[in-house]
Every structure is written in C-alpha cells, then in structure tokens.
Write an enzyme that holds these catalytic residues in place. Structure first.
Site, short mmCIF file in Angstrom:
data_model
loop_
_atom_site.label_atom_id
_atom_site.label_comp_id
_atom_site.label_asym_id
_atom_site.label_seq_id
_atom_site.Cartn_x
_atom_site.Cartn_y
_atom_site.Cartn_z
N LYS A 92 -6.69 -7.91 -7.40
CA LYS A 92 -7.50 -7.82 -6.67
C LYS A 92 -8.69 -7.47 -7.25
O LYS A 92 -8.43 -5.71 -7.56
CB LYS A 92 -7.20 -7.74 -4.99
CG LYS A 92 -7.91 -7.49 -4.65
CD LYS A 92 -7.68 -7.76 -2.69
CE LYS A 92 -8.09 -6.31 -2.44
NZ LYS A 92 -8.06 -6.47 -0.78
N LYS A 124 -12.26 -1.60 -4.32
CA LYS A 124 -13.24 -0.33 -4.12
C LYS A 124 -12.07 0.85 -4.73
O LYS A 124 -12.84 2.11 -5.04
CB LYS A 124 -12.98 0.42 -2.60
CG LYS A 124 -14.36 -0.53 -1.59
CD LYS A 124 -14.74 -0.17 -0.77
CE LYS A 124 -14.46 -1.40 0.10
NZ LYS A 124 -13.61 -1.41 1.08
N LYS A 146 0.92 -1.42 0.10
CA LYS A 146 0.11 -0.50 -0.11
C LYS A 146 0.58 0.65 0.70
O LYS A 146 0.36 2.45 -0.60
CB LYS A 146 -0.87 -0.09 0.89
CG LYS A 146 -1.94 -1.22 0.67
CD LYS A 146 -3.55 -0.62 1.61
CE LYS A 146 -4.64 -1.72 1.09
NZ LYS A 146 -5.94 -1.33 1.76
#
Ligand code: AQP
Length: 337
Positions: free
Chosen positions: A198, A201, A115
C-alpha cells in the site's frame, strides 16, 4: 431516541505526508459525500501516538491534514472538521469500550498483527486497543455510516460488535450498528516501488508515494521512475492479473480521470509504459497542482486553520457529550450534580 440515518464519521491520522492514496482512497470520496450525508471528518491524533515514541510533529501534521481536506473541497461550513484530542468524549468512551470489547476479539484483528510485526511484546498497548478507540470515534456521534477501505472492514465489524454488546449488557439501546460505505475504484493505491504494498505515509522511501504537496517536477519524476514490467499494456482487465505495477498505474489513471479501468485499458492497450507515464504525470499534476497551491495558502495562516479546527471541535463536542452522558447513565455511573 431515533438514531441519525445519514451521518458519516471518517478519520485520517496526522502521521506525516498526505499522499495520493489518502486523496483517492478517502478525501476525494468524502468531498463527494458531503451533499448526501451529514459528515464529520476527524484528524485522529490520538491514533497517531499508538506508534510511540515515533511521534513527529503531530500539531503541524494535523494542520496539513486539515489544509489537505479543505484544499480538496471539504467545506468546513457544511461538514465538521476537527481534531480528535480536542473532543475528550472520544477517549472517555474508548475507555468504556476497553471494558466492553473482549481480548479474544482484539486478538483476531489482522491490522494489529501486521503493524506489530514479529515484535508483538514491544508494541504499545494502545496499538492493540486502537480498534476500541475507532469504535468510540464512530459511536460517540451515533454515526449511521462509515466510509471503509478493505483494511478497516474488520475494525468496523468490531465497532458493531461493541455497540451490540453494550446495548445488550446495559439493556439500553444507546448505540446504532453503523454500516460500511464501500468505496469505488482507486480505493487502494499501491506503492510506486512495489505494486503489492500500500502507498503509505510512514514508508521510509519518499519515492514510493506522491505527496499532496509535491511540486509538478517531483510528481513527474516519481511517476517516470515508478516500477514497471517489461510487457506492453494489456487489452483487458483480466490480463492485468499478476502485473501489480501495471495494475496500480492504470488504477491511478482511472481514479484521477474519473474514468473506468476498462476505458483506460482501451486507450493504452498494446502501448508501452513510455506512453502511459507522461500522460499519467500530466494528469496527476493537473489534479494535484491546484490542491497543493491551495494547501500552501492555507498553511501560510496557521492561526486561521486553528480557528477553523476549534470551531469544528465545538460543533463535534456538542454532538458527542450528550451521547457520552447517555452511555454513562446506561452503565449506571453516579450522575454529576
Ligand atoms: N494507499 C492507499 N490507498 C487508498 N486509500 C488509502 N488510505 C491510506 N492509504 C491508502 C486511506 O486514507 C484514509 C486515512 O488513512 P490513515 O492516515 O488514517 O491511515 P492509514 O490507512 O494507515 O494510512 P497510511 O498512509 O498508511 O498511514 P500510516 O503510514 O501512518 O499507517 C483511510 O481511509 C485509508 O483507508
């Protein structure tokens, strides 16, 4: 004191549109678990701010997540559904765990590396200590089990390490070592545009995901335009290796229809994506359509949703506060007169 044997804590971030991955990878399983476990489902808004300052409308996203859970079949009279920031014990225990967890442990967390990307120095310190907050989410309820996707396995291990170190260092058996509940097929839903990433959102392209609020036409269009490869669909699971997009669409089909991947492969073996896609679209619409309608009914009455969430927070607080007090006492903090 004996630990709860059958208590689950799981969470979802209010970071944007709920999508098919959240449904198949998390919410659908939670619905099924309600009869076997005492369930606490937390909308983890404190986690959502680790990407500061890209915050979005957290309050509205939180309501959407609550509506998505309820519309999918989470029963708020049976399970506890609440917003993390409404129960201060999460943040309070997380601070304690910031002091328990070693920096070396956090440095090994692969999700932080993913991240934070190349610009690690610019990531928030919250992103780094996020697993400590996740440990607090779980341990403040002495949860016995945590439904865990592949990506969260390492964080659950860390929660166990924190619990163990806290107990050993204070000499008090305050926290249990929670066990993972590994989920079945459909656990990992991939992007419709790249079968190796993946479904997420926060992906900037809306075409990569099916949102739980998408209309039937939008769902059908996204599936029609999903990336594929030129070959016919295979006759065995082994032949899906190296074909991430085919693998993803077949997995989604299997998970949505509650069938095995082998069964779905048998049905479509030798046929092209032109046969699979319309049937997949029809199936996705038949599952998600009623959920989307119920979600929009629930979202039309935000005051009622807020009331349900406040009730959940009250119930969660009544479980969390005594555990926090026990942890404070084990540390040796001065008791409040
Ligand atoms: N693609 C996915 N396939 C299967 N399960 C998924 N989950 C998320 N994406 C998929 C599961 O949904 C639950 C809640 O996830 P989260 O919102 O807390 O965070 P996330 O895993 O980081 O989800 P996103 O969509 O990728 O959010 P952003 O973009 O904000 O990071 C978890 O149980 C998760 O496994």
């Amino acid at each position: 004191m004996a630990f709860p044997q059958n208590r689950i804590l799981s969470g979802i971030q209010p970071t944007g549109n709920l999508h098919l991955g959240n449904y198949l990878g998390a919410i659908k399983n939670w619905v099924a678990m309600q009869n076997d476990y005492e369930c606490l489902f937390c909308i983890v808004d404190l986690h959502a701010i680790t990407v500061w300052p890209d915050l979005g409308d957290i309050a509205q996203s939180s309501r959407e997540v609550a509506a998505g859970m309820i519309a999918s079949g989470i029963d708020v009279n049976q399970s506890t559904v609440f917003i993390q920031s409404h129960v201060p014990a999460h943040a309070q225990l997380a601070w304690v765990f910031n002091c328990v967890a070693r920096l070396g442990w956090l440095n090994r967390m692969t999700q932080f590396k993913d991240k934070a990307g190349k610009n690690k120095e610019k990531a928030s310190s919250g992103l780094m200590v996020y697993p400590n907050l996740m440990a607090a989410d779980i341990l403040t309820y002495k949860a016995s089990h945590v439904p865990t996707g592949e990506d969260q396995k390492q964080h659950l291990e860390l929660a166990r390490d924190i619990a163990q170190k806290f107990n050993v260092d204070t000499g008090k058996d305050v926290f249990p070592l929670p066990e993972p509940v590994i989920q079945g097929p459909g656990t990992r839903v991939m992007s419709l545009r790249d079968g190796q990433r993946k479904m997420s959102k926060s992906d900037i392209s809306d075409m990569t995901r099916i949102n739980m609020t998408d209309s039937s036409d939008v769902i059908a269009d996204k599936i029609r335009r999903a990336k594929t490869d030129p070959d016919a669909l295979p006759g065995s699971k082994d032949d899906l290796a190296g074909r991430p997009e085919a693998n993803n669409l077949i997995n989604i089909y299997a998970a949505l229809s509650d069938r095995s991947v082998e069964d779905v492969i048998m049905e479509f073996s030798g046929q092209g994506f032109g046969a699979l896609k319309p049937k997949l679209a029809e199936l996705a619409v038949s599952v998600l359509g009623p959920i989307a309608s119920r979600m929009s009914e629930l979202l039309a009455d935000p005051a009622e949703l807020d009331r349900l969430l406040a009730r959940g927070a009250e119930k969660a607080t009544s479980l969390a506060e005594p555990v926090l007090a026990e942890a404070y006492e084990a540390i040796g903090f001065s008791p409040r007169a």
